[in-house]
Motif scaffolding. Structure first.
Motif, PDB file in Angstrom:
ATOM      1  N   UNK A 240      12.717   2.023  13.635  1.00 15.64           N
ATOM      2  CA  UNK A 240      12.987   0.601  13.855  1.00 15.64           C
ATOM      3  C   UNK A 240      11.970  -0.266  13.108  1.00 15.64           C
ATOM      4  N   UNK A 241      10.714   0.195  13.102  1.00 21.55           N
ATOM      5  CA  UNK A 241       9.666  -0.542  12.421  1.00 21.55           C
ATOM      6  C   UNK A 241       9.756  -0.404  10.906  1.00 21.55           C
ATOM      7  N   UNK A 242       9.972   0.839  10.452  1.00 24.96           N
ATOM      8  CA  UNK A 242       9.953   1.122   9.013  1.00 24.96           C
ATOM      9  C   UNK A 242      11.093   2.063   8.639  1.00 24.96           C
ATOM     10  N   UNK A 243      12.319   1.548   8.513  1.00 27.23           N
ATOM     11  CA  UNK A 243      13.444   2.412   8.143  1.00 27.23           C
ATOM     12  C   UNK A 243      13.286   3.045   6.768  1.00 27.23           C
ATOM     13  N   UNK A 244      12.430   2.479   5.920  1.00 30.22           N
ATOM     14  CA  UNK A 244      12.220   3.055   4.597  1.00 30.22           C
ATOM     15  C   UNK A 244      11.521   4.405   4.664  1.00 30.22           C
TER      16      UNK A 244
ATOM     17  N   UNK B 232       0.836  -1.200   0.000  1.00 33.73           N
ATOM     18  CA  UNK B 232       0.000   0.000   0.000  1.00 33.73           C
ATOM     19  C   UNK B 232       0.869   1.246   0.000  1.00 33.73           C
ATOM     20  N   UNK B 233       0.594   2.157  -0.906  1.00 33.29           N
ATOM     21  CA  UNK B 233       1.356   3.390  -1.020  1.00 33.29           C
ATOM     22  C   UNK B 233       0.449   4.569  -0.729  1.00 33.29           C
ATOM     23  N   UNK B 234       0.879   5.465   0.161  1.00 34.53           N
ATOM     24  CA  UNK B 234       0.061   6.620   0.524  1.00 34.53           C
ATOM     25  C   UNK B 234       0.947   7.834   0.711  1.00 34.53           C
TER      26      UNK B 234
ATOM     27  N   UNK C 194      -0.365  10.830   0.947  1.00 31.95           N
ATOM     28  CA  UNK C 194      -1.215  11.867   1.513  1.00 31.95           C
ATOM     29  C   UNK C 194      -1.883  11.424   2.812  1.00 31.95           C
ATOM     30  N   UNK C 195      -1.137  10.686   3.639  1.00 36.30           N
ATOM     31  CA  UNK C 195      -1.624  10.343   4.971  1.00 36.30           C
ATOM     32  C   UNK C 195      -0.574  10.771   5.982  1.00 36.30           C
ATOM     33  N   UNK C 196      -1.032  11.443   7.025  1.00 35.42           N
ATOM     34  CA  UNK C 196      -0.141  11.882   8.095  1.00 35.42           C
ATOM     35  C   UNK C 196      -0.524  11.119   9.352  1.00 35.42           C
ATOM     36  N   UNK C 197       0.453  10.449   9.949  1.00 39.84           N
ATOM     37  CA  UNK C 197       0.230   9.681  11.165  1.00 39.84           C
ATOM     38  C   UNK C 197       0.912  10.401  12.323  1.00 39.84           C
ATOM     39  N   UNK C 198       0.138  10.748  13.339  1.00 40.40           N
ATOM     40  CA  UNK C 198       0.666  11.414  14.525  1.00 40.40           C
ATOM     41  C   UNK C 198       0.886  10.346  15.595  1.00 40.40           C
ATOM     42  N   UNK C 199       2.071  10.332  16.184  1.00 38.21           N
ATOM     43  CA  UNK C 199       2.447   9.253  17.102  1.00 38.21           C
ATOM     44  C   UNK C 199       2.864   9.811  18.457  1.00 38.21           C
ATOM     45  N   UNK C 200       2.368   9.186  19.528  1.00 43.48           N
ATOM     46  CA  UNK C 200       2.887   9.442  20.873  1.00 43.48           C
ATOM     47  C   UNK C 200       2.987   8.098  21.589  1.00 43.48           C
ATOM     48  N   UNK C 201       2.919   8.070  22.898  1.00 45.56           N
ATOM     49  CA  UNK C 201       3.092   6.815  23.624  1.00 45.56           C
ATOM     50  C   UNK C 201       1.781   6.036  23.748  1.00 45.56           C
TER      51      UNK C 201
ATOM     52  N   UNK D  91       4.163  -2.220  12.585  1.00 43.27           N
ATOM     53  CA  UNK D  91       4.640  -2.148  11.206  1.00 43.27           C
ATOM     54  C   UNK D  91       3.490  -2.190  10.211  1.00 43.27           C
ATOM     55  N   UNK D  92       2.464  -2.973  10.531  1.00 43.85           N
ATOM     56  CA  UNK D  92       1.340  -3.103   9.618  1.00 43.85           C
ATOM     57  C   UNK D  92       0.480  -1.858   9.527  1.00 43.85           C
ATOM     58  N   UNK D  93       0.535  -1.009  10.552  1.00 40.52           N
ATOM     59  CA  UNK D  93      -0.267   0.214  10.532  1.00 40.52           C
ATOM     60  C   UNK D  93       0.313   1.242   9.575  1.00 40.52           C
ATOM     61  N   UNK D  94       1.638   1.262   9.476  1.00 41.46           N
ATOM     62  CA  UNK D  94       2.309   2.264   8.642  1.00 41.46           C
ATOM     63  C   UNK D  94       2.329   1.835   7.183  1.00 41.46           C
ATOM     64  N   UNK D  95       2.243   2.832   6.302  1.00 39.85           N
ATOM     65  CA  UNK D  95       2.233   2.580   4.863  1.00 39.85           C
ATOM     66  C   UNK D  95       3.402   3.286   4.201  1.00 39.85           C
ATOM     67  N   UNK D  96       3.854   2.737   3.096  1.00 40.03           N
ATOM     68  CA  UNK D  96       4.870   3.416   2.310  1.00 40.03           C
ATOM     69  C   UNK D  96       4.332   4.771   1.860  1.00 40.03           C
TER      70      UNK D  96
END
Length: 221
Positions: free
Chosen positions: A100-104, A2-4, A6-13, A78-83
């Motif tokens: 660590x999850x997605x170095x790409x 899956x390639x996106x 135009x999605x912004x993921x906001x991350x905290x704890x 890792x599965x939540x994040x998209x390229x």
């Protein structure tokens, strides 16, 4: 894959205060011309799935016209994040987890305050969100913060009113800068869709090496 772009993921704890508030504020305040093409989601590195938002952030959200009563925490994996995702983290520690999850995703992972600082320095008018993110990534090495901790967002959980006020100030200032940069972009109908190209195996290995260097540099800071 899956390639996106135009999605912004906001991350905290825990995904019950900082990332929930920032994602909701960005989503609610985004220019109408971009709302159908740029989405904001949130997750937590140690979130307990389905946990509701903290009562204090629900109350804070109401002052900005946000309804966080229905928010439920999501665990970052890792599965939540998209390229192609842009990932904005509350702290540098969260950025290391993402890498660590997605170095790409190394060129599109920032802290929230870091990204807000960098987009203010992007010269001219970026043609798209993806181009804005790329420009911010290029700027980060030449424009480090005076103090690395300036790029972290305070966690107010369990804190006094002063901690919550500091968090609110940091969050709203960062969101204001990001929204200003977003407003300056041409709408997708003018610019055309943004497309992210998945990395090749060679590029993925190179990204992972860079991710390890960035993580090591952050730990020494």
């Amino acid at each position: 894959m899956t390639v996106s772009a135009d999605r912004v993921v906001i991350v905290c704890t825990a995904n019950v205060i900082r990332s929930a508030f920032v994602a909701a504020l960005l989503s609610s305040r985004s220019p109408e011309g971009h709302k159908a093409h740029l989405t904001f989601q949130s997750a937590g590195t140690l979130a307990r799935p389905s946990t509701p938002a903290d009562e204090k952030v629900v109350t804070l959200g109401r002052t900005y016209g946000l309804s966080l009563e229905g928010h439920r925490a999501r665990r970052l994996d890792e599965g939540f994040l998209r390229t192609g995702d842009t990932v904005l983290c509350a702290e540098r520690a969260h950025r290391r987890v993402v890498l660590d999850l997605r170095p790409d995703l190394i060129s599109s992972v920032f802290t929230i305050r870091e990204f807000s600082r960098l987009v203010e320095t992007v010269p001219g008018r970026a043609p798209s969100w993806a181009a804005l993110v790329q420009a911010a990534s290029r700027s980060r090495l030449s424009r480090p913060p005076r103090d690395p901790e300036e790029d972290d967002m305070l966690d107010p959980v369990g804190g006094a009113d002063a901690a919550w006020l500091a968090f609110e100030r940091q969050a709203t200032q960062a969101v204001s800068s990001i929204l200003a940069a977003l407003t300056a972009l041409p709408t997708p109908s003018d610019a055309g869709p943004s497309v992210a190209r998945p990395l090749s195996r060679r590029e993925y290995r190179h990204a992972r090496e860079n991710a390890l260097r960035v993580a090591g540099s952050s730990e020494r800071s």
